[in-house]
Write a protein that holds these residues in place. Structure first.
Motif, PDB file in Angstrom:
ATOM      1  N   ASN A 301      68.548  53.457  51.919  1.00  0.00           N
ATOM      2  CA  ASN A 301      69.645  52.511  51.745  1.00  0.00           C
ATOM      3  C   ASN A 301      69.946  52.319  50.261  1.00  0.00           C
ATOM      4  O   ASN A 301      69.028  52.317  49.440  1.00  0.00           O
ATOM      5  CB  ASN A 301      69.294  51.159  52.368  1.00  0.00           C
ATOM      6  CG  ASN A 301      70.447  50.564  53.138  1.00  0.00           C
ATOM      7  OD1 ASN A 301      71.600  50.707  52.731  1.00  0.00           O
ATOM      8  ND2 ASN A 301      70.152  49.892  54.249  1.00  0.00           N
ATOM      9  N   VAL A 302      71.210  52.206  49.944  1.00  0.00           N
ATOM     10  CA  VAL A 302      71.611  51.917  48.576  1.00  0.00           C
ATOM     11  C   VAL A 302      72.443  50.638  48.559  1.00  0.00           C
ATOM     12  O   VAL A 302      73.114  50.294  49.532  1.00  0.00           O
ATOM     13  CB  VAL A 302      72.417  53.074  47.937  1.00  0.00           C
ATOM     14  CG1 VAL A 302      71.590  54.336  47.869  1.00  0.00           C
ATOM     15  CG2 VAL A 302      73.720  53.321  48.676  1.00  0.00           C
ATOM     16  N   PHE A 313      75.094  51.855  41.584  1.00  0.00           N
ATOM     17  CA  PHE A 313      74.328  51.530  42.784  1.00  0.00           C
ATOM     18  C   PHE A 313      72.849  51.725  42.485  1.00  0.00           C
ATOM     19  O   PHE A 313      72.471  52.399  41.527  1.00  0.00           O
ATOM     20  CB  PHE A 313      74.750  52.401  43.970  1.00  0.00           C
ATOM     21  CG  PHE A 313      74.476  53.879  43.791  1.00  0.00           C
ATOM     22  CD1 PHE A 313      73.247  54.427  44.155  1.00  0.00           C
ATOM     23  CD2 PHE A 313      75.440  54.724  43.257  1.00  0.00           C
ATOM     24  CE1 PHE A 313      72.992  55.783  43.986  1.00  0.00           C
ATOM     25  CE2 PHE A 313      75.190  56.080  43.081  1.00  0.00           C
ATOM     26  CZ  PHE A 313      73.962  56.610  43.452  1.00  0.00           C
ATOM     27  N   TYR A 314      72.011  51.149  43.322  1.00  0.00           N
ATOM     28  CA  TYR A 314      70.576  51.392  43.204  1.00  0.00           C
ATOM     29  C   TYR A 314      69.966  51.578  44.587  1.00  0.00           C
ATOM     30  O   TYR A 314      70.557  51.206  45.600  1.00  0.00           O
ATOM     31  CB  TYR A 314      69.876  50.256  42.440  1.00  0.00           C
ATOM     32  CG  TYR A 314      69.882  48.906  43.114  1.00  0.00           C
ATOM     33  CD1 TYR A 314      68.857  48.522  43.972  1.00  0.00           C
ATOM     34  CD2 TYR A 314      70.911  47.992  42.869  1.00  0.00           C
ATOM     35  CE1 TYR A 314      68.855  47.278  44.576  1.00  0.00           C
ATOM     36  CE2 TYR A 314      70.915  46.738  43.458  1.00  0.00           C
ATOM     37  CZ  TYR A 314      69.885  46.389  44.319  1.00  0.00           C
ATOM     38  OH  TYR A 314      69.891  45.148  44.924  1.00  0.00           O
ATOM     39  N   GLU A 315      68.771  52.152  44.604  1.00  0.00           N
ATOM     40  CA  GLU A 315      68.060  52.407  45.851  1.00  0.00           C
ATOM     41  C   GLU A 315      67.422  51.108  46.319  1.00  0.00           C
ATOM     42  O   GLU A 315      66.464  50.618  45.718  1.00  0.00           O
ATOM     43  CB  GLU A 315      66.974  53.462  45.629  1.00  0.00           C
ATOM     44  CG  GLU A 315      67.451  54.734  44.958  1.00  0.00           C
ATOM     45  CD  GLU A 315      67.967  55.768  45.932  1.00  0.00           C
ATOM     46  OE1 GLU A 315      68.002  55.472  47.148  1.00  0.00           O
ATOM     47  OE2 GLU A 315      68.331  56.857  45.478  1.00  0.00           O
ATOM     48  N   ASP A 316      67.963  50.541  47.378  1.00  0.00           N
ATOM     49  CA  ASP A 316      67.456  49.274  47.899  1.00  0.00           C
ATOM     50  C   ASP A 316      66.347  49.533  48.914  1.00  0.00           C
ATOM     51  O   ASP A 316      66.032  50.681  49.240  1.00  0.00           O
ATOM     52  CB  ASP A 316      68.599  48.479  48.533  1.00  0.00           C
ATOM     53  CG  ASP A 316      68.402  46.970  48.440  1.00  0.00           C
ATOM     54  OD1 ASP A 316      67.243  46.531  48.267  1.00  0.00           O
ATOM     55  OD2 ASP A 316      69.391  46.229  48.559  1.00  0.00           O
ATOM     56  N   GLU A 317      65.761  48.464  49.429  1.00  0.00           N
ATOM     57  CA  GLU A 317      64.783  48.607  50.506  1.00  0.00           C
ATOM     58  C   GLU A 317      65.475  49.182  51.740  1.00  0.00           C
ATOM     59  O   GLU A 317      66.686  49.041  51.918  1.00  0.00           O
ATOM     60  CB  GLU A 317      64.149  47.251  50.789  1.00  0.00           C
ATOM     61  CG  GLU A 317      63.376  46.707  49.601  1.00  0.00           C
ATOM     62  CD  GLU A 317      62.995  45.256  49.766  1.00  0.00           C
ATOM     63  OE1 GLU A 317      61.976  44.980  50.428  1.00  0.00           O
ATOM     64  OE2 GLU A 317      63.729  44.390  49.240  1.00  0.00           O
ATOM     65  N   HIS A 318      64.700  49.808  52.617  1.00  0.00           N
ATOM     66  CA  HIS A 318      65.296  50.598  53.693  1.00  0.00           C
ATOM     67  C   HIS A 318      66.154  49.775  54.656  1.00  0.00           C
ATOM     68  O   HIS A 318      67.139  50.304  55.205  1.00  0.00           O
ATOM     69  CB  HIS A 318      64.206  51.345  54.462  1.00  0.00           C
ATOM     70  CG  HIS A 318      63.674  52.537  53.721  1.00  0.00           C
ATOM     71  ND1 HIS A 318      62.774  52.436  52.678  1.00  0.00           N
ATOM     72  CD2 HIS A 318      63.945  53.854  53.849  1.00  0.00           C
ATOM     73  CE1 HIS A 318      62.507  53.640  52.208  1.00  0.00           C
ATOM     74  NE2 HIS A 318      63.195  54.523  52.896  1.00  0.00           N
ATOM     75  N   GLU A 320      67.646  46.919  53.742  1.00  0.00           N
ATOM     76  CA  GLU A 320      68.590  46.121  52.962  1.00  0.00           C
ATOM     77  C   GLU A 320      69.749  47.038  52.551  1.00  0.00           C
ATOM     78  O   GLU A 320      70.044  47.986  53.204  1.00  0.00           O
ATOM     79  CB  GLU A 320      67.872  45.506  51.759  1.00  0.00           C
ATOM     80  CG  GLU A 320      66.675  44.645  52.141  1.00  0.00           C
ATOM     81  CD  GLU A 320      67.029  43.524  53.109  1.00  0.00           C
ATOM     82  OE1 GLU A 320      68.124  42.946  52.975  1.00  0.00           O
ATOM     83  OE2 GLU A 320      66.205  43.214  53.987  1.00  0.00           O
ATOM     84  N   GLY A 321      70.427  46.741  51.451  1.00  0.00           N
ATOM     85  CA  GLY A 321      71.510  47.602  51.020  1.00  0.00           C
ATOM     86  C   GLY A 321      72.753  47.455  51.877  1.00  0.00           C
ATOM     87  O   GLY A 321      72.880  46.536  52.699  1.00  0.00           O
ATOM     88  N   ASP A 322      73.679  48.388  51.711  1.00  0.00           N
ATOM     89  CA  ASP A 322      74.996  48.287  52.342  1.00  0.00           C
ATOM     90  C   ASP A 322      75.128  49.055  53.649  1.00  0.00           C
ATOM     91  O   ASP A 322      76.166  48.986  54.301  1.00  0.00           O
ATOM     92  CB  ASP A 322      76.071  48.773  51.361  1.00  0.00           C
ATOM     93  CG  ASP A 322      76.238  47.828  50.174  1.00  0.00           C
ATOM     94  OD1 ASP A 322      76.482  46.635  50.412  1.00  0.00           O
ATOM     95  OD2 ASP A 322      76.099  48.278  49.027  1.00  0.00           O
ATOM     96  N   THR A 323      74.092  49.789  54.035  1.00  0.00           N
ATOM     97  CA  THR A 323      74.156  50.543  55.289  1.00  0.00           C
ATOM     98  C   THR A 323      73.513  49.747  56.409  1.00  0.00           C
ATOM     99  O   THR A 323      72.394  49.229  56.259  1.00  0.00           O
ATOM    100  CB  THR A 323      73.422  51.892  55.141  1.00  0.00           C
ATOM    101  OG1 THR A 323      74.138  52.705  54.217  1.00  0.00           O
ATOM    102  CG2 THR A 323      73.333  52.621  56.465  1.00  0.00           C
ATOM    103  N   ASP A 324      74.205  49.656  57.535  1.00  0.00           N
ATOM    104  CA  ASP A 324      73.667  49.005  58.731  1.00  0.00           C
ATOM    105  C   ASP A 324      72.711  49.991  59.395  1.00  0.00           C
ATOM    106  O   ASP A 324      73.110  50.801  60.232  1.00  0.00           O
ATOM    107  CB  ASP A 324      74.809  48.613  59.669  1.00  0.00           C
ATOM    108  CG  ASP A 324      74.324  47.832  60.883  1.00  0.00           C
ATOM    109  OD1 ASP A 324      73.116  47.835  61.166  1.00  0.00           O
ATOM    110  OD2 ASP A 324      75.178  47.224  61.567  1.00  0.00           O
TER     111      ASP A 324
END
Length: 398
Positions: A301-302, A313-318, A320-324
């Motif tokens: 997830n980013v 953008f940054y590499e977020d926790e799996h 979290e981030g903008d992807t459902d």
């Protein structure tokens, strides 16, 4: 899904046994020490298999057989390199490997400005800072005509950012952007990067697309013959960089590739992190659209820091981030159910927890950037939990 784990060979600070303890079913690896364009020796393939088995798992996925710049530009020994790529497929098939990932990004593969950026809670993550990247392009690389690729406001921001950089940051930025593929010893100095960019003069987006189709026209029949699925990884990030065209960034790009080479063996590596950095990409819809041809899954997830594309953008926790991620995994489980009903032998799609933030003991281990032990273990556990919940008989996806 079949849970796999990327391993960079004996130099990796995260072992195969670590991967097994994290819950991986199989290993994703490559022979990074073999020069790009060469045939992979049978004894080296067997040696890597033995190394993986010693840790209790099997080498199941190749990521990647590199596609040379000669093939992408159709210059130099590009025909020989295609023949060698074909022969490597044959040898991998003899070894029992059935999935091969590759990418077709020109010069720069994945690109980040920071390999260990500090997050809000002290973890380390990879990050792409749009202004830092433009500052690099304009003031460190000094690419001819670069300013024409950016608006005036962005150029002004980049100039201010560059003035604020100390020598250590300038050097680090150049090294991060010029880094080669993960696990590879390759990388570019500024003069080398300028020289490689020159080889793409006159190669438009449409021409690079045609070169991809020419490549697939040659290698897909071999993949079919030997029972291997080849799958193209998306651009990372999914937009043009340094004046170079990128051709696997959107649903339209993949539609073109899959339509032109209409074979089940020619498929997609679906990377939620790469595709998720582009706000216009509707990831659950893309899974539905390309599901029958998705042969490998990267789940990460980013977090997009801007509404525009390109963006920081940054590499977020799996989770979290903008992807459902729940919606994406639900689509994959539905596809696996459909494949089982069809009797497909490849009904279980291999996935790996892609990247991960460095947390806890990762911070002192010194593993490959983006590929920590505990950060990926955490990601795999979270992803496995979603899969297990959605696969419960109550929900009908199992």
């Amino acid at each position: 899904m079949r849970h796999t784990w990327r391993w960079f060979g004996p130099v990796d600070r995260v072992s195969v046994q670590d991967a097994a303890q994290a819950g991986a079913h199989g290993i994703v690896s490559a022979l990074h020490h073999i020069p790009t364009g060469d045939v992979w020796p049978l004894d080296e393939i067997a040696k890597r298999q033995d190394q993986v088995r010693a840790g209790g798992l099997e080498w199941e996925i190749v990521e990647s057989i590199p596609v040379s710049e000669s093939i992408k530009t159709q210059t130099g020994p590009w025909r020989e390199h295609i023949a060698n790529w074909q022969e490597t497929l044959r040898r991998l098939s003899v070894a029992g490997i059935r999935t091969v990932c590759y990418n077709f990004m020109p010069v720069l593969d994945w690109t980040r400005t920071d390999l260990r950026w500090t997050t809000r809670h002290g973890a380390k993550a990879m990050r792409f800072d749009r202004i830092d990247f433009v500052a690099f392009d304009l003031h460190l690389l000094e690419r001819a005509g670069a300013a024409k690729d950016y608006d005036a406001g962005t150029c002004e921001q980049a100039q201010r950012r560059f003035r604020e950089m100390n020598d250590a940051r300038k050097l680090g930025l150049s090294r991060n952007i010029g880094a080669g593929l993960p696990g590879s010893a390759d990388g570019y100095s500024l003069p080398q990067l300028r020289a490689h960019l020159e080889t793409y003069a006159g190669i438009s987006r449409e021409k690079l697309q045609r070169h991809l189709i020419d490549f697939l026209t040659e290698v897909t029949p071999v993949a079919e013959q030997v029972g291997i699925n080849i799958c193209a990884h998306p651009d990372d990030p999914p937009w043009a960089l340094l004046g170079l065209p990128r051709i696997l960034s959107s649903a339209e790009d993949y539609t073109f590739m899959l339509r032109e080479i209409d074979s089940t063996a020619n498929g997609v590596t679906f990377c939620t992190g790469s595709l998720g950095a582009r706000a216009a990409n509707d990831l659950p819809a893309m899974v539905r659209q390309f599901a029958p041809r998705i042969h490998f899954i990267h789940l990460r997830n980013v977090r997009r820091e801007e509404l525009k594309t390109p963006c920081s953008f940054y590499e977020d926790e799996h989770l979290e981030g903008d992807t459902d991620m729940v919606a994406v995994i639900a689509e994959f489980l539905s596809e696996e159910k459909r494949r089982r009903a069809e009797g497909r032998t490849d009904h279980q799609i291999p996935m790996r927890p892609d990247h991960g933030q460095e947390i806890l003991d990762d911070l002192t281990r010194g593993a490959q950037p983006g590929y920590p032990a505990i950060g990926r273990l955490k990601g795999l556990a979270e992803l496995r939990g979603i899969e297990r919940a959605l696969s419960h008989a109550t929900y009908g996806l199992g």
